[in-house]
Structure formats: C-alpha cells, structure tokens
Design a protein around this motif. Structure first.
Motif, PDB file in Angstrom:
ATOM      1  N   ARG A 154       0.838  -1.189   0.000  1.00  0.00           N
ATOM      2  CA  ARG A 154       0.000   0.000   0.000  1.00  0.00           C
ATOM      3  C   ARG A 154       0.873   1.239   0.000  1.00  0.00           C
ATOM      4  NH1 ARG A 154      -0.883  -2.364   5.059  1.00  0.00           N
ATOM      5  NH2 ARG A 154      -2.763  -3.291   4.208  1.00  0.00           N
ATOM      6  N   GLU A 155       0.236   2.420   0.060  1.00  0.00           N
ATOM      7  CA  GLU A 155       0.954   3.680  -0.002  1.00  0.00           C
ATOM      8  C   GLU A 155       1.623   4.001   1.320  1.00  0.00           C
ATOM      9  OE1 GLU A 155      -2.255   3.360  -0.561  1.00  0.00           O
ATOM     10  OE2 GLU A 155      -2.611   3.710  -2.700  1.00  0.00           O
ATOM     11  N   ILE A 156       2.833   4.601   1.237  1.00  0.00           N
ATOM     12  CA  ILE A 156       3.541   5.042   2.426  1.00  0.00           C
ATOM     13  C   ILE A 156       4.172   6.406   2.153  1.00  0.00           C
ATOM     14  CG2 ILE A 156       4.077   2.704   3.228  1.00  0.00           C
ATOM     15  CD1 ILE A 156       6.947   3.181   2.205  1.00  0.00           C
ATOM     16  N   ILE A 157       4.529   7.105   3.210  1.00  0.00           N
ATOM     17  CA  ILE A 157       5.239   8.380   3.114  1.00  0.00           C
ATOM     18  C   ILE A 157       6.623   8.187   3.720  1.00  0.00           C
ATOM     19  CG2 ILE A 157       5.261  10.806   3.795  1.00  0.00           C
ATOM     20  CD1 ILE A 157       2.227  10.650   4.078  1.00  0.00           C
ATOM     21  N   VAL A 158       7.663   8.387   2.896  1.00  0.00           N
ATOM     22  CA  VAL A 158       9.041   8.301   3.367  1.00  0.00           C
ATOM     23  C   VAL A 158       9.528   9.728   3.586  1.00  0.00           C
ATOM     24  CG1 VAL A 158      11.361   7.457   2.900  1.00  0.00           C
ATOM     25  CG2 VAL A 158       9.385   6.204   2.029  1.00  0.00           C
ATOM     26  N   SER A 159       9.965  10.033   4.805  1.00  0.00           N
ATOM     27  CA  SER A 159      10.463  11.366   5.104  1.00  0.00           C
ATOM     28  C   SER A 159      11.912  11.281   5.573  1.00  0.00           C
ATOM     29  CB  SER A 159       9.604  12.051   6.171  1.00  0.00           C
ATOM     30  OG  SER A 159       9.679  11.347   7.395  1.00  0.00           O
ATOM     31  N   SER A 160      12.731  12.267   5.145  1.00  0.00           N
ATOM     32  CA  SER A 160      14.148  12.297   5.502  1.00  0.00           C
ATOM     33  C   SER A 160      14.529  13.748   5.790  1.00  0.00           C
ATOM     34  CB  SER A 160      14.996  11.736   4.366  1.00  0.00           C
ATOM     35  OG  SER A 160      16.372  11.879   4.657  1.00  0.00           O
ATOM     36  N   PHE A 161      15.186  13.971   6.927  1.00  0.00           N
ATOM     37  CA  PHE A 161      15.647  15.314   7.292  1.00  0.00           C
ATOM     38  C   PHE A 161      17.169  15.319   7.381  1.00  0.00           C
ATOM     39  CE2 PHE A 161      17.134  18.270  10.541  1.00  0.00           C
ATOM     40  CZ  PHE A 161      16.647  19.470  10.049  1.00  0.00           C
ATOM     41  N   SER A 162      17.784  16.356   6.863  1.00  0.00           N
ATOM     42  CA  SER A 162      19.244  16.521   6.975  1.00  0.00           C
ATOM     43  C   SER A 162      19.557  17.996   7.171  1.00  0.00           C
ATOM     44  CB  SER A 162      19.943  15.986   5.729  1.00  0.00           C
ATOM     45  OG  SER A 162      19.533  16.706   4.581  1.00  0.00           O
ATOM     46  N   CYS A 163      20.587  18.243   7.969  1.00  0.00           N
ATOM     47  CA  CYS A 163      21.032  19.613   8.232  1.00  0.00           C
ATOM     48  C   CYS A 163      22.467  19.753   7.734  1.00  0.00           C
ATOM     49  CB  CYS A 163      20.939  19.925   9.724  1.00  0.00           C
ATOM     50  SG  CYS A 163      21.495  21.589  10.161  1.00  0.00           S
ATOM     51  N   GLU A 164      22.679  20.670   6.780  1.00  0.00           N
ATOM     52  CA  GLU A 164      24.012  20.861   6.225  1.00  0.00           C
ATOM     53  C   GLU A 164      24.922  21.628   7.172  1.00  0.00           C
ATOM     54  OE1 GLU A 164      22.805  24.877   3.706  1.00  0.00           O
ATOM     55  OE2 GLU A 164      23.474  23.062   2.665  1.00  0.00           O
ATOM     56  N   HIS A 165      24.366  22.225   8.211  1.00  0.00           N
ATOM     57  CA  HIS A 165      25.155  23.019   9.146  1.00  0.00           C
ATOM     58  C   HIS A 165      25.813  22.147  10.214  1.00  0.00           C
ATOM     59  CE1 HIS A 165      23.399  26.567   7.306  1.00  0.00           C
ATOM     60  NE2 HIS A 165      22.184  26.043   7.512  1.00  0.00           N
ATOM     61  N   CYS A 166      25.036  21.211  10.802  1.00  0.00           N
ATOM     62  CA  CYS A 166      25.603  20.368  11.878  1.00  0.00           C
ATOM     63  C   CYS A 166      25.702  18.898  11.493  1.00  0.00           C
ATOM     64  CB  CYS A 166      24.775  20.515  13.150  1.00  0.00           C
ATOM     65  SG  CYS A 166      23.077  19.886  13.008  1.00  0.00           S
ATOM     66  N   GLY A 167      25.153  18.526  10.337  1.00  0.00           N
ATOM     67  CA  GLY A 167      25.242  17.142   9.864  1.00  0.00           C
ATOM     68  C   GLY A 167      24.219  16.197  10.466  1.00  0.00           C
ATOM     69  N   TRP A 168      23.269  16.698  11.236  1.00  0.00           N
ATOM     70  CA  TRP A 168      22.257  15.837  11.839  1.00  0.00           C
ATOM     71  C   TRP A 168      21.278  15.363  10.774  1.00  0.00           C
ATOM     72  CZ3 TRP A 168      17.387  17.425  14.901  1.00  0.00           C
ATOM     73  CH2 TRP A 168      16.873  16.297  15.589  1.00  0.00           C
ATOM     74  N   SER A 169      20.905  14.091  10.839  1.00  0.00           N
ATOM     75  CA  SER A 169      19.967  13.528   9.862  1.00  0.00           C
ATOM     76  C   SER A 169      18.970  12.622  10.564  1.00  0.00           C
ATOM     77  CB  SER A 169      20.708  12.747   8.774  1.00  0.00           C
ATOM     78  OG  SER A 169      21.398  11.644   9.342  1.00  0.00           O
ATOM     79  N   ASN A 170      17.854  12.429   9.920  1.00  0.00           N
ATOM     80  CA  ASN A 170      16.785  11.629  10.496  1.00  0.00           C
ATOM     81  C   ASN A 170      15.898  11.124   9.364  1.00  0.00           C
ATOM     82  OD1 ASN A 170      14.699  10.600  12.241  1.00  0.00           O
ATOM     83  ND2 ASN A 170      13.546  12.440  11.735  1.00  0.00           N
ATOM     84  N   THR A 171      15.537   9.850   9.427  1.00  0.00           N
ATOM     85  CA  THR A 171      14.689   9.260   8.389  1.00  0.00           C
ATOM     86  C   THR A 171      13.623   8.386   9.043  1.00  0.00           C
ATOM     87  OG1 THR A 171      16.579   9.182   6.896  1.00  0.00           O
ATOM     88  CG2 THR A 171      14.653   7.880   6.292  1.00  0.00           C
ATOM     89  N   GLU A 172      12.413   8.428   8.534  1.00  0.00           N
ATOM     90  CA  GLU A 172      11.357   7.556   9.036  1.00  0.00           C
ATOM     91  C   GLU A 172      10.285   7.396   7.966  1.00  0.00           C
ATOM     92  OE1 GLU A 172       8.258   9.832  11.611  1.00  0.00           O
ATOM     93  OE2 GLU A 172      10.253  10.499  12.255  1.00  0.00           O
ATOM     94  N   ILE A 173       9.386   6.441   8.189  1.00  0.00           N
ATOM     95  CA  ILE A 173       8.268   6.221   7.265  1.00  0.00           C
ATOM     96  C   ILE A 173       6.970   6.290   8.042  1.00  0.00           C
ATOM     97  CG2 ILE A 173       9.665   4.769   5.761  1.00  0.00           C
ATOM     98  CD1 ILE A 173       6.912   2.961   7.302  1.00  0.00           C
ATOM     99  N   GLN A 174       5.906   6.624   7.348  1.00  0.00           N
ATOM    100  CA  GLN A 174       4.566   6.634   7.913  1.00  0.00           C
ATOM    101  C   GLN A 174       3.619   6.019   6.896  1.00  0.00           C
ATOM    102  OE1 GLN A 174       3.534  10.636   8.911  1.00  0.00           O
ATOM    103  NE2 GLN A 174       4.942  10.753  10.644  1.00  0.00           N
TER     104      GLN A 174
END
Length: 429
Positions: A71-91
C-alpha cells in the motif's frame, strides 16, 4: 533493495515546518507512484525545516510512494548541512487496517536478507533463535531490508556501550557477546526466523515471488485485542455480551402428555445429561398416577447372560439410566413376577427353574459368581461405564459393527428415504 541502500531511521525529526518548496515531478499525475529504482521521475518533495540540534534551517524530503503488492507510504528524511544531523522515518499513508498482521519469515540466504521490509512504530520485531525482541513504539517506523533491521539493532546496542563499559562492565560484556551473535546472523550461516507483529496491520515483508506463494513467508491476519486497540489510540469497544443461554443440564423440564396405557393425563420429565467419555443423552420418563404405568425412551438394546443361558430382547425392559446392579435387579423382577410364569398358568417344573434362576442371579449381583453381561444395541445409544477411562478396561470389550438388514428393518431404517423425496412429491403434469 540492497542492505546498503536501506532507509534507516535516526533521532526525532524536525519540530517546525516553514513554507514548502515547489512540488517535484512526483506530484504530477498520480499522487503515489510505485516504488522503483528505475523510475527517474520519482523525485521527493523538499521542505525547509528547523533543525532541533543546531536550531538552524535544514531540509526535509518527503516521498509519496507505493510498494508493490502492499500500500501507499510516506518516506520522510531530514538533513542539516550546518551540523550534519539527519533523520529518516516512514509513515503509513492509509488508515489503520481492520485487522493486525504478523509476518513470519524463515531467512535462509542472502536473497532473504535483501527483502524489503516496512516496519511501523507499532510493530514488534522478534528473532526467537536469539530470544531477541524489539518492543512496539521503541523505534521509529522504517523502510528497510531484513539486513537493515539487524544492522539497526546492532547500531542501537553499540550506541551506549562506552558508557556501559565505564559503569557496568559485566552488562557491557554480555551485550558485546549478543552483538557478535547478531552480526553472525547477517552471514546466514544457518536459517533463522524473523517475526514482525503489527496490530495496526501496516507493516510489510516483501514476497519476491509475488503474486505466487512464498513458502518461506507466513502471513497471518488477526483481530486486535482491547489492549492493542488502546495502544493504537483506537476506541476500545468491549465485546458484546451474549445473553445467557438456558443450561438444560441443570434443569428438569416437564410437559403434559397422555398415558400410553390408560390415556389419562400424565407428566413427562426430560433432562439433558452429559455422560463422561460417552455423549449427551436425553432422559425422558413418564409416570402415570392413575394406573402406575412408567415408560422410558430409547428401547433398542438387548441383554444376554451366557452363564444363565438368558437373553432379553430389545424394548422389553425399556430405556434406563441405572447401574449394572440396578439393571440385574430389574431383570430378576421382570422374570420372577411375570404372571404367565406364576400360579395355575405355569407349566410343571417351571417354578423350580425360576427359583434356581433367581438364586443364580442373586449370586451374580452379590459378586459371588462371575458372569458375562452382554449389551447389544444396533442403534448405538447404549453405554456401560469404563472405570479405567480414558484407558481401556481389561474387564470390558467394546465392539462396533455394521447393522444387518434385519436390524435395520427393526429400526425402520430400510424404508426410510432421505434423498429425492422432494422430486417424488412434485405434482405430475
């Protein structure tokens, strides 16, 4: 999807969202496009978002996609070019399903390690061979692979190992040993089992043979419990209480009938009884206060005592719920008090034979003389208690047989028609 390309979740995502950038090509045409590595037009939507690590603006990428045969899902990814923090998850882009789902996968080789996996927040992951479990809501949802799930678990355990080694060295050593076992799983030296149990019904394990059956993957759908519904934030509805059914086993029913002998009004008592190691039987008894007549149902059993050369045909004693001693006493009373065997109507010497028969029967009842007691019921509704149940009784033999034509005739079965009677009764044209 290879393990190196798995989408892995990290720390919590952004808390604030600013104005979105223009939508990419993925929003043109279909909102959700099938997940495919060869689709070059499948571009994520980018949104400028606040980084909760350095409080400067980073970038959140959203991809609306559809997994084949899921079925359909939403893949989201966050990244910060300033501090290098990243985060990924699905809903899940859909609603909570009507039923929960449990996937049980037997991992046999590297091909199974590369299977795509959707694991939502509410899913519990288990590997029984290692007695390992990742509880629900302890991790963010992820779009990954089987190998990615194991790598993610290894990373989570390794994250706090330096602190543990400084404060709790014994626990840290045990965790190191367990991490080694998880890394060995990735080599698939021997098969192991991966279980993903999701009460929301939105987790998924890829079947590479779809739409054909996957022999290594078992998918089970189930109804959620009240606790699981509450965990998902659903309104828990208590199961409807069924009205209590009448328990006929604890009640004697009475209804009015006419005596079959004198036709006077009488009462018939009926009770449902469960006989252990036999079946449920209905005991019916009619007692007439006018003429004293008593009758029972189910009178199809004959009785034989070979040592006395005695045989009693069916329907003579009537159906009874009694003991063996009680049945023998009823036989003695029936034979010795028969008016045709007493008084002037009896043949010479018959009285002496009856007296001798009664004495031998008394000895059998008192246990002084051994004898065989044979009950033969062509209807299969008679029962003699087995004191050794459920084991075999060494003193008793039970034999089932196919009825003869004559026995069926006595029971009225030969003329009984159970098929095609509707056609026979149809009006002729």
């Amino acid at each position: 999807m290879a393990a190196g390309g798995a989408v892995e979740p990290g720390p919590p995502g952004p808390a604030a969202v600013s104005s979105p950038a223009p939508a990419g090509p993925s929003t043109a045409g279909h909102l959700f496009r099938p997940l495919s590595a060869e689709d070059e037009e499948q571009q994520p939507t980018e949104i400028e978002s606040l980084c909760m690590n350095c409080y400067r603006n980073g970038t959140t990428r959203l991809l609306l996609t559809k997994i084949p045969f899921f079925r359909e899902i939403i893949v989201s990814s966050f990244s910060c070019e300033h501090c290098g923090w990243s985060n990924t998850e699905i809903q899940s882009a859909g609603r909570i399903q009507d039923q929960g789902v449990c996937y049980t996968l037997t991992v046999r080789g590297q091909e199974d390690m590369n299977r795509e996996v959707v694991k939502t927040d509410s899913a519990t992951t288990r590997i029984p061979e290692l007695d390992f479990e990742i509880p629900a809501f302890s991790q963010k949802g992820a779009l990954t692979t089987v190998e990615g799930l194991i790598s993610r678990a290894i990373s989570g355990l390794e994250q706090d190992q330096p602190t543990r080694k400084a404060n709790e060295d014994a626990i840290a050593e045990r965790i190191d040993e367990f991490i080694v076992k998880l890394k060995e799983l990735k080599q698939v030296a021997s098969p192991f089992t991966l279980i993903i149990d999701d009460p929301s019904g939105n987790s998924f394990v890829e079947n590479p043979h779809a739409p054909r059956k996957d022999d290594d993957l078992v998918v089970t759908h189930y109804s959620r419990t009240l606790q699981q519904a509450e965990m998902l934030g659903l309104q828990a509805e208590a199961p409807e209480e069924k009205p209590e059914e009448e328990d006929l086993r604890n009640e004697v029913l009475q209804f009015n009938t006419n005596c079959p002998e004198c036709n006077a009004p009488a009462q018939t008592n009926m009770k449902l009884v469960q006989i252990p190691h036999f079946k449920e039987v209905i005991i019916m008894a009619t007692n007439c206060e006018n003429c004293g007549h008593r009758t029972n149902e189910s009178e199809t059993c004959s009785v034989e005592i070979p040592e006395l050369e005695f045989e009693l045909g069916m329907a003579v004693l009537g159906g009874k719920f009694t003991t063996l001693e009680g049945l023998l006493k009823d036989i003695r009373e029936l034979v010795t008090k028969n008016p045709f065997t007493l008084g002037d109507s009896c043949n010479p010497g018959q009285s002496d034979k009856l007296q001798e028969f009664s004495q031998k029967l008394d000895q059998i009842i008192q246990g002084k003389v051994k004898a065989h007691f044979i009950m033969n019921d062509p209807a299969g509704n008679s029962y003699l208690q087995n004191l050794y149940a459920p084991e075999d009784d060494p003193e008793m033999k039970m034999e089932q047989y196919k009825r003869t034509f004559d026995q069926n005739e006595e029971l009225g079965l030969n003329d009984m028609k159970t098929e095609g009677y509707e056609a026979d009764q149809a009006p002729q044209r």
